[in-house]
Scaffold this active site. Structure first.
Site, mmCIF file in Angstrom:
data_model
loop_
_atom_site.group_PDB
_atom_site.id
_atom_site.type_symbol
_atom_site.label_atom_id
_atom_site.label_comp_id
_atom_site.label_asym_id
_atom_site.label_seq_id
_atom_site.Cartn_x
_atom_site.Cartn_y
_atom_site.Cartn_z
ATOM 1 N N GLY A 33 -1.909 5.612 -29.709
ATOM 2 C CA GLY A 33 -2.539 4.974 -30.711
ATOM 3 C C GLY A 33 -2.250 6.127 -32.783
ATOM 4 O O GLY A 33 -1.097 6.258 -32.009
ATOM 5 N N ASN A 34 -3.042 5.945 -33.376
ATOM 6 C CA ASN A 34 -2.773 5.737 -34.981
ATOM 7 C C ASN A 34 -3.889 6.068 -35.041
ATOM 8 O O ASN A 34 -5.012 6.053 -35.255
ATOM 9 C CB ASN A 34 -1.785 4.731 -35.662
ATOM 10 C CG ASN A 34 -2.172 4.032 -35.623
ATOM 11 O OD1 ASN A 34 -3.066 3.265 -36.383
ATOM 12 N ND2 ASN A 34 -1.979 2.745 -34.873
ATOM 13 N N ARG A 35 -3.873 6.781 -36.555
ATOM 14 C CA ARG A 35 -5.088 7.088 -37.066
ATOM 15 C C ARG A 35 -5.908 5.735 -38.412
ATOM 16 O O ARG A 35 -6.876 6.362 -38.802
ATOM 17 C CB ARG A 35 -4.640 8.670 -38.514
ATOM 18 C CG ARG A 35 -4.447 9.208 -37.387
ATOM 19 C CD ARG A 35 -3.642 9.964 -38.808
ATOM 20 N NE ARG A 35 -5.204 10.543 -39.538
ATOM 21 C CZ ARG A 35 -4.160 11.557 -40.678
ATOM 22 N NH1 ARG A 35 -3.444 12.203 -40.583
ATOM 23 N NH2 ARG A 35 -5.411 11.904 -41.561
ATOM 24 N N SER A 36 -5.308 4.439 -37.338
ATOM 25 C CA SER A 36 -5.970 3.230 -38.758
ATOM 26 C C SER A 36 -7.711 3.181 -38.517
ATOM 27 O O SER A 36 -7.933 3.084 -37.049
ATOM 28 C CB SER A 36 -5.513 2.538 -38.564
ATOM 29 O OG SER A 36 -5.476 1.243 -39.371
ATOM 30 N N ALA A 100 -2.576 -1.368 -38.436
ATOM 31 C CA ALA A 100 -1.364 -0.606 -37.970
ATOM 32 C C ALA A 100 -0.798 -0.674 -36.439
ATOM 33 O O ALA A 100 -1.511 0.044 -36.050
ATOM 34 C CB ALA A 100 -1.891 0.701 -38.502
#
Ligand code: CTP
Ligand code: CA
Length: 230
Positions: A33-36, A100
């Site tokens: 995953g990512n930090r959005s 994102a």
């Protein structure tokens, strides 16, 4: 509050906003995953609704309450995000890709939870590239007339400044507007504030000083409204 200046300039318009970050599963319990946080996308959806738009918010893994008067479509993966955005874009006047999407996904998703082995070794994860949703909808002729907006979070590097990279990305994606953030300090993630430059394919460059994500959202919609053909 800019919304009280121009409360109805999106009345009757259908807009699509994507928000959050996609997850790419490795097995039933693990993902990349990512930090959005989704905050900017949700601010865009609320701002558009306040200006009279019919808003479809495609939301990827966000823990924020549904904005009032907005249709929310929940997705997890980039493939699901693509499906939802492409479908909604067919009848939209404007699309803002604030999400994102993960650039890569595991080549294979294990049906069962991946187990440790006793010899201390770790599995290698093979990745493949995800489809580029923004480029796809920007280059699709059937979306005739829709104004398409992308976001770019950049850190300048040896190959160019943040704005050089933004200009190049705008051309590569083929969208009408690109909102460029300088994320060199890592500060925008999860923050209430933002600071950006909105670049237009027509050569426009609008500097948005440090302020709320809602204030930036209204500037973006101002630039979208300016580009409606009719
Ligand atoms: N985007 C998209 N589909 C993807 C990746 C990105 O639609 N698979 C959109 C994002 O929502 C954003 C814009 O493209 O609006 C730019 O995203 P960014 O990650 O900056 O661009 P990339 O082409 O993935 O380039 P980079 O290698 O810099 O990550
Ligand atoms: Ca990317």
């Amino acid at each position: 509050d800019p919304s009280s200046v121009n409360p109805t300039d999106l009345a009757g318009r259908k807009v699509v906003v994507s928000a959050g970050g996609t997850r790419e599963y490795l097995d039933p319990v693990r993902f990349l995953g990512n930090r959005s946080s989704g905050l900017q996308g949700y601010a865009l959806a609320r701002a558009a609704a306040s200006r009279g738009a019919h808003v479809t918010l495609v939301s990827a893994n966000v823990s924020l309450p549904d904005p009032a008067g907005v249709s929310v479509v929940r997705v997890e993966t980039t493939a699901q995000l693509r499906e939802a955005v492409v479908t909604a874009t067919a009848t939209a006047d404007a699309v803002v890709m604030a999400a994102a999407p993960a650039d890569f996904r595991p080549t294979a998703v294990s049906d069962a939870k991946i187990k440790k082995s006793d010899d201390g070794s770790a599995p290698a994860i093979e990745l493949e590239q995800n489809p580029d949703i923004l480029a796809e909808i920007s280059h699709d002729r059937s979306r005739a007339g829709a104004v398409i907006v992308g976001f770019a979070a950049e850190t300048g590097d040896a190959s160019g400044s943040v704005l050089d990279l933004g200009r190049a990305k705008l051309a590569r994606k083929g969208c009408d507007l690109l909102v460029v953030n300088d994320v060199s300090g890592g500060a925008v993630f999860g923050s209430e504030d933002n600071e950006a430059v909105v670049l237009g394919a027509d050569g426009a460059s609008v500097e948005v000083p440090h302020g709320s994500k809602t204030a930036l959202a209204h500037v973006i919609w101002d630039e979208v409204v300016r580009r409606f053909a009719d």
